[in-house]
Design an enzyme around this catalytic site. Structure first.
Site, PDB file in Angstrom:
ATOM      1  N   HIS A  94      81.117 -36.846 120.486  1.00 25.14           N
ATOM      2  CA  HIS A  94      81.861 -38.105 120.647  1.00 25.14           C
ATOM      3  C   HIS A  94      80.933 -39.285 120.962  1.00 25.14           C
ATOM      4  O   HIS A  94      81.290 -40.182 121.714  1.00 25.14           O
ATOM      5  CB  HIS A  94      82.919 -37.989 121.750  1.00 25.14           C
ATOM      6  CG  HIS A  94      83.996 -36.997 121.459  1.00 25.14           C
ATOM      7  ND1 HIS A  94      85.186 -37.326 120.868  1.00 25.14           N
ATOM      8  CD2 HIS A  94      84.064 -35.667 121.684  1.00 25.14           C
ATOM      9  CE1 HIS A  94      85.937 -36.236 120.746  1.00 25.14           C
ATOM     10  NE2 HIS A  94      85.281 -35.222 121.231  1.00 25.14           N
ATOM     11  N   ASN A 167      92.577 -35.820 121.552  1.00 25.17           N
ATOM     12  CA  ASN A 167      92.124 -36.062 120.182  1.00 25.17           C
ATOM     13  C   ASN A 167      93.277 -36.582 119.329  1.00 25.17           C
ATOM     14  O   ASN A 167      94.428 -36.584 119.779  1.00 25.17           O
ATOM     15  CB  ASN A 167      91.612 -34.758 119.559  1.00 25.17           C
ATOM     16  CG  ASN A 167      90.189 -34.414 119.995  1.00 25.17           C
ATOM     17  OD1 ASN A 167      89.465 -35.258 120.522  1.00 25.17           O
ATOM     18  ND2 ASN A 167      89.799 -33.172 119.781  1.00 25.17           N
ATOM     19  N   HIS A 358      86.844 -37.295 132.441  1.00 29.59           N
ATOM     20  CA  HIS A 358      86.806 -35.902 132.918  1.00 29.59           C
ATOM     21  C   HIS A 358      88.237 -35.396 133.064  1.00 29.59           C
ATOM     22  O   HIS A 358      89.067 -36.043 133.694  1.00 29.59           O
ATOM     23  CB  HIS A 358      86.061 -35.847 134.256  1.00 29.59           C
ATOM     24  CG  HIS A 358      86.057 -34.508 134.907  1.00 29.59           C
ATOM     25  ND1 HIS A 358      86.087 -33.330 134.193  1.00 29.59           N
ATOM     26  CD2 HIS A 358      86.022 -34.153 136.214  1.00 29.59           C
ATOM     27  CE1 HIS A 358      86.073 -32.319 135.050  1.00 29.59           C
ATOM     28  NE2 HIS A 358      86.045 -32.783 136.270  1.00 29.59           N
TER      29      HIS A 358
HETATM   30 FE1  HDE Z   1      85.225 -32.626 124.830  1.00 29.96          FE
HETATM   31  N1  HDE Z   1      83.435 -33.163 125.594  1.00 29.96           N
HETATM   32  N2  HDE Z   1      84.756 -30.675 125.062  1.00 29.96           N
HETATM   33  N3  HDE Z   1      86.960 -32.043 123.905  1.00 29.96           N
HETATM   34  N4  HDE Z   1      85.722 -34.529 124.516  1.00 29.96           N
HETATM   35  C1  HDE Z   1      82.995 -34.405 125.727  1.00 29.96           C
HETATM   36  O1  HDE Z   1      81.967 -35.272 127.655  1.00 29.96           O
HETATM   37  C2  HDE Z   1      83.737 -30.213 125.809  1.00 29.96           C
HETATM   38  C3  HDE Z   1      87.385 -30.769 123.698  1.00 29.96           C
HETATM   39  C4  HDE Z   1      86.902 -35.007 124.042  1.00 29.96           C
HETATM   40  O2  HDE Z   1      85.247 -41.042 124.984  1.00 29.96           O
HETATM   41  C5  HDE Z   1      81.709 -34.497 126.506  1.00 29.96           C
HETATM   42  O3  HDE Z   1      81.578 -37.333 128.441  1.00 29.96           O
HETATM   43  C6  HDE Z   1      83.769 -28.771 125.898  1.00 29.96           C
HETATM   44  C7  HDE Z   1      88.762 -30.740 123.294  1.00 29.96           C
HETATM   45  C8  HDE Z   1      86.845 -36.445 123.940  1.00 29.96           C
HETATM   46  O4  HDE Z   1      83.847 -40.476 126.557  1.00 29.96           O
HETATM   47  C9  HDE Z   1      81.444 -33.039 126.901  1.00 29.96           C
HETATM   48  C10 HDE Z   1      84.858 -28.396 125.159  1.00 29.96           C
HETATM   49  C11 HDE Z   1      89.142 -32.057 123.252  1.00 29.96           C
HETATM   50  C12 HDE Z   1      85.576 -36.787 124.390  1.00 29.96           C
HETATM   51  C13 HDE Z   1      82.604 -32.327 126.256  1.00 29.96           C
HETATM   52  C14 HDE Z   1      85.466 -29.587 124.642  1.00 29.96           C
HETATM   53  C15 HDE Z   1      88.007 -32.844 123.629  1.00 29.96           C
HETATM   54  C16 HDE Z   1      84.906 -35.568 124.748  1.00 29.96           C
HETATM   55  C17 HDE Z   1      80.598 -35.221 125.810  1.00 29.96           C
HETATM   56  C18 HDE Z   1      85.363 -26.988 124.895  1.00 29.96           C
HETATM   57  C19 HDE Z   1      90.509 -32.608 122.844  1.00 29.96           C
HETATM   58  C20 HDE Z   1      84.981 -38.178 124.451  1.00 29.96           C
HETATM   59  C21 HDE Z   1      80.487 -36.557 126.506  1.00 29.96           C
HETATM   60  C22 HDE Z   1      85.674 -26.280 126.060  1.00 29.96           C
HETATM   61  C23 HDE Z   1      91.560 -32.252 123.756  1.00 29.96           C
HETATM   62  C24 HDE Z   1      85.278 -38.829 125.762  1.00 29.96           C
HETATM   63  C25 HDE Z   1      81.377 -36.472 127.625  1.00 29.96           C
HETATM   64  C26 HDE Z   1      84.741 -40.225 125.774  1.00 29.96           C
HETATM   65  C27 HDE Z   1      83.609 -35.510 125.273  1.00 29.96           C
HETATM   66  C28 HDE Z   1      82.761 -31.014 126.376  1.00 29.96           C
HETATM   67  C29 HDE Z   1      86.590 -29.558 123.784  1.00 29.96           C
HETATM   68  C30 HDE Z   1      88.070 -34.276 123.665  1.00 29.96           C
HETATM   69  C31 HDE Z   1      80.092 -32.471 126.510  1.00 29.96           C
HETATM   70  C32 HDE Z   1      82.790 -27.908 126.647  1.00 29.96           C
HETATM   71  C33 HDE Z   1      89.615 -29.502 123.000  1.00 29.96           C
HETATM   72  C34 HDE Z   1      87.937 -37.373 123.442  1.00 29.96           C
HETATM   73  O5  HDE Z   1      81.496 -32.869 128.277  1.00 29.96           O
END
Ligand code: HDE
Length: 733
Positions: A94, A167, A358
């Site tokens: 992202h 999402n 978070h």
């Molecule tokens: Fe994320 N995801 N994600 N994700 N995600 C991040 O956090 C992660 C997942 C989503 O505009 C990171 O700050 C893991 C699902 C959005 O700042 C990180 C898993 C969904 C955004 C991270 C998922 C999301 C992130 C990278 C599987 C939809 C952007 C930067 C367990 C419900 C937020 C950050 C923004 C961002 C980890 C799966 C949505 C690395 C480990 C499912 C919208 O922490």
């Protein structure tokens, strides 16, 4: 939130030093929490970071005017050093995002299901910050990549920050957080040559997907037009996981969150998306910014699907499985409030880049389910911020500070802002009267829902997660014919870029589990046959000592064969608000019809741009001056929703002979857009390849009477696209 000028460090424009105190905990409790940190340099002197007024910012300090430069130059060194440190690591996923401020207003109290105050009190307007993003690309990648869009919303509530980090698709690729690094490594550019940027059309992605059948449902969404939105303002949003609401009596229910855009859900064509990526890689970012800037504030309704706890096992799928949605036919979405984005950020880095979302930012009344993907996310987000923002004090960055006071015994660390008063930074303590103290539940203290769990400690996946194909099929079956064609084309495109034939074949075997017709069409396009007997080898997500038979996909016959809510064909099509209409014109244009149509479009909230062979002004047939917004050289039809050609003998003759003008129209037709032309502008249409097809096309309007033409053109733009045009699939580029 009014901004306050800070001229010299700690002093506001009046010379008052009261801002020096703003870092003291407790003083930041006001709604203007961002204000003390804003700086407006209007009318101010240039200074160093210590507030010293700078006399010469054009020349470094030298021994003589031809040098050498002196090490003594502390002004040069401060400026360059700061510059050298300007970048922080981009988000690992992202990375590419756009943000906006806004408000959330509740329609009716949700007190029967949740005690969250911002969902109880219909009088409060809760400030929000939203960040939209793509997933796979780097920070500077194109907005129009085929990708999932992040839809992360922070509510600055009266009980602390609540982040709904969702999402634009309601399901996900994987069921367990432990697979996330694999998924992301597979989709990111390949590690040897870092190719391709912001694209899933390559071997490693499809290698992983072809061996991970749980991704089937999400793949259907990602290959659909949902992955190439027309605008961030025209996307749905989903919390994806099942969450938990808890009311004041401690009664819990499950909840899924939805965002429903009031402009409807609309997308572009894939060929168009690829062109936009070249013509304007900031297309979505610009569209969001311009809409807010012009006062056309984007709006979404927040929806909830609520499932009483007793109904947890009532469904054919597991509520904890993030690869499943709850069809709206089974549990309707109740629209509970509206979010309006009404202010652009002042500074991209300080706000959009530094916001640290978070899932664990919750308020009393909102709690988690045991979805194993959600549980892993609860670890990941804070961890990633520590790296990205450089230390444990990222919550003190203005965009991350809650509106309510923060009091705890956490201290020190890099870049600490808060100046904590007093001697105690531990608990229990006598010296400080044992403050800050714990809050009882009745005082607003967060108490985790005491779900009863009695289980063995195992690394395992529930069998109830093993039906990987029914909802993929439900999604595909719910699409209109053009949408199905687009999915077929997207899969053919993506797999066509995969070099390893075995991966293509394995994907065909996966697709055959979803829909045989779909698999056959993709196979045809790839020049391959659907392989037999690959089905049982698909699932590699099994432990080293596991028996593959125990991990075989289940095929549950779903009771629902179709869900209307899953097709964009059924979205709202009642407005042309913020749709962009191009008017192609040249000298000698009929100014009267041009202006009549322009006014009609603008009266309905559409945006009109006049495009001509060159910039400056046109002279109409009546010698009227008409301002030109874009030249044919700079404009591109993919950046517009519709196009109109007014009459006027000279204008029409010029355009008919202009290859760029004709290409503009050809492309608009290919991308299924509304096209209108005055009766005597037909000469321009005759120069296009589609002039013979316009008789039967609802989206091409050629009339003599400008009033009828305006009305019919507006009605056509409301339809967004005339996808039926693609049917013979013989549209040249
Ligand atoms: Fe994320 N995801 N994600 N994700 N995600 C991040 O956090 C992660 C997942 C989503 O505009 C990171 O700050 C893991 C699902 C959005 O700042 C990180 C898993 C969904 C955004 C991270 C998922 C999301 C992130 C990278 C599987 C939809 C952007 C930067 C367990 C419900 C937020 C950050 C923004 C961002 C980890 C799966 C949505 C690395 C480990 C499912 C919208 O922490």
């Amino acid at each position: 939130m009014a901004s306050k000028k800070i001229t010299e460090k700690g002093k506001d424009a009046t010379g008052d030093t009261k801002n020096l105190d703003k870092g003291v905990q407790g003083d930041n409790a006001k709604t203007e929490n961002l204000a003390p940190h804003t700086a407006d340099s209007t009318g101010e002197f240039l200074t160093t970071n210590t507030g010293l007024k700078i006399n010469d910012d054009q020349n470094s300090l030298k021994a003589g005017d031809r040098g050498a430069t002196l090490l003594e130059d502390f002004i040069l060194r401060e400026k360059i050093t700061h510059f050298d440190h300007e970048r922080i690591p981009e988000r690992v996923v992202h990375a590419r995002g756009s943000g906006a401020h806004g408000v959330f207003k509740l329609y009716d109290s949700l007190a029967p299901v949740t005690k969250a105050l911002f969902l109880n009190d219909t009088k409060t307007e809760t400030p929000v910050f939203v960040r939209f993003s793509t997933v796979a690309g780097s920070k500077g990648s194109t907005d129009l990549a085929r990708d999932v869009r992040g839809f992360a919303v922070r509510f600055y509530t009266q009980e602390g920050n609540f982040d709904l980090v969702g999402n634009n698709m309601p399901v996900f690729f994987i069921q367990d957080a432990i697979k996330f690094p694999d998924l992301i490594h597979a989709v990111k550019p390949e590690p040897d040559n870092e190719i391709p940027q912001a694209a899933s059309a390559h071997d490693t992605f499809w290698d992983f997907i072809s061996l991970t059948p749980e991704s089937s449902h999400m793949i259907m969404w990602a290959m659909s037009d949902r992955a190439i939105p027309r605008s961030l303002r025209m996307m749905e949003g989903f919390g994806v996981h099942t969450f938990r609401f808890v009311n004041a009596e401690g009664v819990a229910s499950f909840v899924k969150f939805h965002w429903k855009p009031l402009l409807g859900v609309h997308s572009v064509a894939w060929d168009e998306a690829q062109n936009i990526s070249g013509k304007d890689p900031d297309f979505h970012r610009r569209d969001l910014w311009d809409a807010i800037d012009s006062g056309a504030f984007p709006e979404w309704e927040l929806g909830v699907q609520i499932v009483p706890e007793k109904d947890e096992f009532k469904f054919e799928f597991d509520l904890l499985d993030p690869t499943k949605l709850i069809p709206e036919e089974l549990v309707p979405v109740q629209r509970i409030g509206k979010m309006t984005l009404n202010r652009n950020p002042d500074n991209f880095f300080a706000e959009t880049e530094q916001i640290a979302f978070h899932l664990g930012h919750v308020v009393p009344g909102i709690d988690f389910s045991n979805d194993p993907l959600l549980q892993g996310r609860l670890f990941s987000y804070t961890d990633t911020q520590l790296l990205r923002l450089g230390g444990p004090n990222f919550q003190e960055i203005p965009i991350n500070r809650p509106l309510v006071p923060v009091h705890n015994n956490q201290r020190d660390g890099h870049m600490r802002q808060t100046i904590n008063k007093g001697k105690t930074s531990y608990s229990p303590n006598f010296i400080g009267g044992n403050d800050p103290r714990q809050a009882k539940e009745a005082e607003g203290g967060f108490v985790t829902y005491p779900e009863r769990i009695s289980a063995s400690k195992v690394r395992a996946r529930s069998k109830s997660f093993f039906d990987h194909f029914s909802q993929a099929r439900l999604f595909f079956n719910s699409q209109s014919d053009p949408e199905k064609n687009h999915i077929t084309d997207a899969l053919s495109f993506e797999l066509g870029k995969v070099k390893t034939v075995a991966i293509r074949e394995r994907m065909l075997a996966v697709l055959a589990q979803i829909d045989k017709g779909l698999a056959a069409e993709v196979a045809y396009s790839l020049g391959l046959h659907i392989p037999e007997n690959i089905g049982e080898q698909l699932n590699q997500n099994i432990p080293a000592d596991g028996d593959p038979a125990d991990y075989a996909s289940l095929q549950v016959e779903g009771s629902l064969s179709k869900s209307d809510a899953l097709s964009m064909a059924n979205t709202i099509k009642n407005s042309i608000k913020t749709r962009k209409v191009a008017i192609l014109a040249a000298d000698g244009v009929d100014g009267k019809t041009l202006n009549t149509l322009k006014s009609a479009i603008e009266a309905e909230g559409g945006i009109v741009e006049v495009i001509a062979p060159r910039l400056g002004f046109l002279t109409s047939v009546n010698d009227e001056k008409i301002h030109v917004d874009e030249s044919l050289l700079g404009a591109a039809s993919v950046l517009f929703d519709a196009v109109y050609v007014p009459g006027g003998t000279n204008s029409v003759a010029t355009l008919a002979a202009d290859a760029d003008a004709v290409h503009f129209l050809n492309e608009a037709f290919k991308h299924c857009k509304a096209i209108a032309a005055d009766g005597d502008a037909i000469q321009v249409l005759e120069a296009t390849y589609f002039s013979k097809k316009i008789e039967n096309d609802e989206g091409v309007i050629v009339r003599k009477n400008i009033r009828d033409l305006s009305a019919q053109f507006i009605a056509a733009i409301k339809q967004h696209r005339f996808w039926e045009r693609e049917k013979p699939r013989k549209i040249p580029a």
